[in-house]
Design a protein around this motif. Structure first.
Motif, PDB file in Angstrom:
ATOM      1  N   ILE A 171      -2.642   7.893   4.325  1.00 54.74           N
ATOM      2  CA  ILE A 171      -3.437   8.182   3.031  1.00 54.74           C
ATOM      3  C   ILE A 171      -5.085   8.572   3.333  1.00 54.74           C
ATOM      4  O   ILE A 171      -5.569   9.444   2.808  1.00 54.74           O
ATOM      5  CB  ILE A 171      -3.522   6.870   1.989  1.00 54.74           C
ATOM      6  N   CYS A 198      -6.672  -2.587   1.343  1.00 55.63           N
ATOM      7  CA  CYS A 198      -5.945  -3.664   1.537  1.00 55.63           C
ATOM      8  C   CYS A 198      -4.485  -3.488   1.772  1.00 55.63           C
ATOM      9  O   CYS A 198      -3.888  -2.666   1.197  1.00 55.63           O
ATOM     10  CB  CYS A 198      -6.038  -4.290   0.158  1.00 55.63           C
ATOM     11  N   ALA A 256      -2.985   6.887  -4.662  1.00 59.20           N
ATOM     12  CA  ALA A 256      -2.606   6.133  -3.598  1.00 59.20           C
ATOM     13  C   ALA A 256      -3.354   4.603  -4.229  1.00 59.20           C
ATOM     14  O   ALA A 256      -4.354   4.428  -4.754  1.00 59.20           O
ATOM     15  CB  ALA A 256      -3.735   6.457  -2.287  1.00 59.20           C
ATOM     16  N   VAL A 257      -2.502   3.566  -3.710  1.00 64.31           N
ATOM     17  CA  VAL A 257      -2.630   2.484  -4.213  1.00 64.31           C
ATOM     18  C   VAL A 257      -2.707   1.273  -3.043  1.00 64.31           C
ATOM     19  O   VAL A 257      -2.058   1.433  -2.304  1.00 64.31           O
ATOM     20  CB  VAL A 257      -1.874   1.636  -5.323  1.00 64.31           C
ATOM     21  N   ASP A 258      -3.592   0.282  -3.204  1.00 63.68           N
ATOM     22  CA  ASP A 258      -3.746  -0.903  -2.100  1.00 63.68           C
ATOM     23  C   ASP A 258      -2.859  -1.761  -2.577  1.00 63.68           C
ATOM     24  O   ASP A 258      -2.147  -1.962  -3.547  1.00 63.68           O
ATOM     25  CB  ASP A 258      -5.169  -1.480  -2.140  1.00 63.68           C
ATOM     26  N   TYR A 259      -2.297  -2.667  -1.330  1.00 66.33           N
ATOM     27  CA  TYR A 259      -1.663  -4.038  -1.802  1.00 66.33           C
ATOM     28  C   TYR A 259      -2.336  -4.901  -2.765  1.00 66.33           C
ATOM     29  O   TYR A 259      -3.495  -4.841  -2.603  1.00 66.33           O
ATOM     30  CB  TYR A 259      -1.577  -4.734  -0.585  1.00 66.33           C
ATOM     31  N   ALA A 260      -1.454  -5.107  -3.823  1.00 63.48           N
ATOM     32  CA  ALA A 260      -2.009  -6.112  -4.909  1.00 63.48           C
ATOM     33  C   ALA A 260      -3.047  -5.440  -5.918  1.00 63.48           C
ATOM     34  O   ALA A 260      -3.718  -6.125  -6.731  1.00 63.48           O
ATOM     35  CB  ALA A 260      -2.785  -7.422  -4.376  1.00 63.48           C
ATOM     36  N   ILE A 280       0.936  -1.406   0.022  1.00 63.53           N
ATOM     37  CA  ILE A 280      -0.053  -0.009  -0.061  1.00 63.53           C
ATOM     38  C   ILE A 280       0.846   1.339  -0.201  1.00 63.53           C
ATOM     39  O   ILE A 280       2.006   1.268   0.659  1.00 63.53           O
ATOM     40  CB  ILE A 280      -0.801  -0.034   1.293  1.00 63.53           C
ATOM     41  N   GLY A 281       0.559   2.229  -0.705  1.00 61.39           N
ATOM     42  CA  GLY A 281       1.208   3.614  -0.850  1.00 61.39           C
ATOM     43  C   GLY A 281       0.755   4.292  -1.872  1.00 61.39           C
ATOM     44  O   GLY A 281       0.056   4.211  -2.317  1.00 61.39           O
ATOM     45  N   ILE A 282       1.862   5.447  -2.166  1.00 56.17           N
ATOM     46  CA  ILE A 282       1.729   6.289  -3.182  1.00 56.17           C
ATOM     47  C   ILE A 282       2.275   5.808  -4.386  1.00 56.17           C
ATOM     48  O   ILE A 282       3.493   5.615  -4.309  1.00 56.17           O
ATOM     49  CB  ILE A 282       1.753   7.638  -2.644  1.00 56.17           C
ATOM     50  N   GLU A 291       5.698   4.946  -2.872  1.00 56.38           N
ATOM     51  CA  GLU A 291       6.253   5.546  -1.557  1.00 56.38           C
ATOM     52  C   GLU A 291       5.317   5.168  -0.629  1.00 56.38           C
ATOM     53  O   GLU A 291       4.280   5.360  -0.493  1.00 56.38           O
ATOM     54  CB  GLU A 291       5.909   7.026  -1.851  1.00 56.38           C
ATOM     55  N   SER A 292       6.035   4.340   0.539  1.00 56.52           N
ATOM     56  CA  SER A 292       5.476   4.039   1.731  1.00 56.52           C
ATOM     57  C   SER A 292       6.357   4.503   2.926  1.00 56.52           C
ATOM     58  O   SER A 292       7.433   4.364   2.873  1.00 56.52           O
ATOM     59  CB  SER A 292       5.173   2.494   1.865  1.00 56.52           C
ATOM     60  N   MET A 293       5.768   5.213   3.724  1.00 56.09           N
ATOM     61  CA  MET A 293       6.495   5.677   5.024  1.00 56.09           C
ATOM     62  C   MET A 293       7.854   6.624   4.581  1.00 56.09           C
ATOM     63  O   MET A 293       8.821   6.148   5.177  1.00 56.09           O
ATOM     64  CB  MET A 293       6.559   4.711   5.985  1.00 56.09           C
ATOM     65  N   MET A 351       0.708   3.592   6.999  1.00 50.19           N
ATOM     66  CA  MET A 351       0.669   4.253   5.367  1.00 50.19           C
ATOM     67  C   MET A 351      -1.042   4.461   5.280  1.00 50.19           C
ATOM     68  O   MET A 351      -1.246   5.413   4.540  1.00 50.19           O
ATOM     69  CB  MET A 351       1.454   3.418   4.470  1.00 50.19           C
TER      70      MET A 351
END
Lengths: 124, 443
Positions: B72, B50, A108-112, A56-58, A82-84, B68
């Motif tokens: 967000i 997720c 912003a995107v989730d895991y997977a 998860i991140g940007i 970008e995460s943390m 994170m």
């Protein structure tokens, strides 16, 4: 040609492996297209896969963003997450041609979450 | 009041926290692993993210990933629930660094109470009776000398353990020597810390615990006590509120002891102080610096929504009750658990009578992911007296419908309908002893 004869003709033609056929018997003309077969056989082993976000991140695009049509190999960096405050490269991990870009710079995107859709093997 | 809260947990407790947030018009954010994509708490939350794959270490235990999601979503606060990162002082610190309110006590107090040996020392230093034993052991010689002084049988406990985990029993010196090695290895593996200490095995133990809450100034109030004696392999099975066999004088003693432990230490948020009761004496066992699984029985008898109160106090908008809330009747909770895995593990039937308060993260038709805890539902009943509550629970359990997954419903029914449970004469080892002797749990 009557309806029954046309039916018989189509049944006979089904036995042959063709994509397009044009048949002319006297006054009678028949054009046949089999799109389904065409799609299947077009680029060889054209399997579609997605490159998914590893966390998860940007999402950030490269300086020269990957676009539709970009050819990628497993080591190609297709962008960063970008995460943390850490920037993590995303490797393509597959060979092919990008068919669709599914996320925008700064999103912003989730895991997977799918980021790119790729036609596998299209590079060769 | 907070505008948006992230719940760093899953299952029934995530649903429970969402419910309290909704009552306060707080927007809820759920984070979930790929295994929980279809889970009830994900459906109930206003926003969802997720955060990782099924394995907890890559999702619910991954501090960076959860933070994170919080960044967000732009949340004001994070509620950790129980388990996972609920007692992780580093995570509490990281939240603060990200300007997100941590809904729990300070990192310093989490660390202190999380280190069970340090917590014993702290309690003893405040004049509270602790279970006879040692602090962290340095070597085998020290262990042998201490063991002879305390007397066998005794328990070897991991200092970073707690909650009934990381415990081995030694009945004599030979066992002590062999178990010490294993215990240290296990502790290192499970808790990343090999520190261990010894505790005497007390006779006829009852497990009594006190629910506390602290406001932002660190003033604490007691919200009631619970009896969690009925355990299977050191894990709670049936809980009651209040602990009905202790006298009012003993209850006053407990209240005074808890204040002695926590006054002027700056404790904020919910917490539970656990005691063992043996031969008419209370001994400090440990403190859990978080919301506890069995908080629902306390809510049922006090009429309080303690999660709601926790949120209000953390936002500096609530007020502590002036005195210990009066208990209205007796509440009993039975934990419906998964007892194994079926081929498919789908809840083909899952329904409860209206007489119960049911806290669950599942619905009929759900698949139970095999990666997390075994809790299926917490079933709570209350009545004017303990006897009446037991009768009501017995009747209600018979109306519970569950199918598709192996579960302990029949065992719960057997316990609740037994004479030994009704007579309130049992200890923390009664259920284990009965199972071991292959006796039926009834009679």
């Amino acid at each position: 040609m009557n309806e029954k004869q046309i039916q018989t003709l189509i049944e006979q033609l089904a036995k042959f492996d063709f994509v397009h056929a044009k048949i002319k018997i006297d006054e009678f003309e028949l054009d046949l297209d089999r799109d389904q077969l065409a799609a299947q056989s077009q680029p060889e082993d054209a399997q579609i896969q997605t490159i998914n976000s590893p966390m998860i991140g940007i999402f950030h695009t490269n300086e020269h963003p990957i676009q539709v049509g970009s050819v990628i190999t497993p080591k190609t960096v297709v962008g960063q997450i970008e995460s943390m405050k850490l920037f993590n490269d995303i490797s393509a991990s597959m060979t092919g041609k990008v068919e669709a870009v599914l996320c925008e710079d700064g999103q912003a995107v989730d895991y997977a979450q799918p980021l790119f859709r790729v036609i596998l093997g299209a590079a060769e | 009041m907070f505008k948006k809260i992230l719940i760093a947990n899953r299952g029934e407790i995530a649903c429970r926290i969402i419910r309290a947030c909704q009552r306060l018009n707080i927007t809820t954010v759920a984070v979930y692993s790929t295994a929980d994509k279809e889970a009830l708490f994900v459906k109930q939350a206003d926003e969802t993210y997720c955060i990782g794959p099924a394995a907890a270490k890559d999702s619910y235990l991954n501090r960076e990933t959860i933070l994170m999601a919080g960044i967000i979503a732009n949340v004001d606060a994070i509620h950790p629930g129980y388990g996972f990162l609920a007692e992780d002082s580093l995570f509490a610190q990281m939240c603060a660094q990200c300007d997100i309110t941590w809904l729990g006590p300070s990192a310093k107090l989490i660390s202190l109470m999380g280190n069970k040996s340090a917590a014993r020392k702290f309690a003893a230093g405040r004049g509270i009776a602790i279970i006879p034993g040692t602090f962290v052991l340095n070597d085998v010689t020290q262990a042998k000398v201490a063991a002879n002084k305390i007397g066998y049988p005794l328990l070897i406990k991991a200092s970073q353990g707690g909650g009934g985990k990381g415990i081995r029993q030694a009945d004599d010196e030979k066992q002590l020597l062999s178990q010490l090695v294993i215990a240290k290895q296990e502790a290192e593996f499970a808790f990343d810390n090999s520190a261990i200490y010894l505790e005497k095995v007390l006779a006829d133990i009852r497990h009594i615990e006190v629910q506390v809450i602290g406001d932002q100034a660190g003033t604490i109030q007691i919200l009631g006590d619970r009896d969690c004696t009925l355990q299977h392999r050191r894990q709670k099975v049936v809980e009651e509120s209040p602990a009905s066999f202790i006298t009012e004088a003993q209850r006053r003693e407990l209240t005074q002891t808890v204040h002695q432990l926590l006054d002027h230490v700056g404790y904020q948020g919910l917490g539970t102080v656990e005691f063992l009761f043996s031969q008419d004496r209370f001994y400090f066992l440990e403190m859990n610096t978080r919301l506890q699984v069995e908080h629902g029985v306390t809510e049922t008898t006090t009429g309080l929504d303690i999660v709601l109160l926790q949120l209000q106090l953390a936002a500096n908008e609530g007020k502590l009750p002036d005195c210990v809330p009066m208990s209205d009747g007796v509440a009993i909770e039975c934990r419906l658990q998964l007892t194994g895995t079926a081929k498919i593990n789908q809840l083909t039937s899952f329904s409860f009578p209206d007489s119960m308060r049911v806290d669950t993260g599942y619905q009929q038709g759900d698949y139970i992911p095999p990666y997390y805890d075994a809790l299926l539902a917490k079933m709570i009943i209350s009545a004017d007296t303990r006897t009446a509550a037991i009768a009501k629970m017995s009747k209600a359990l018979a109306e519970v419908e569950i199918d598709g997954v192996p579960n302990n419903l029949s065992q719960l029914e057997a316990v609740v309908s037994s004479n030994w449970f009704l007579s309130n004469e049992f200890s923390v080892t009664t259920l284990d002893a009965r199972k071991k002797a292959n006796e039926s749990t009834t009679n």
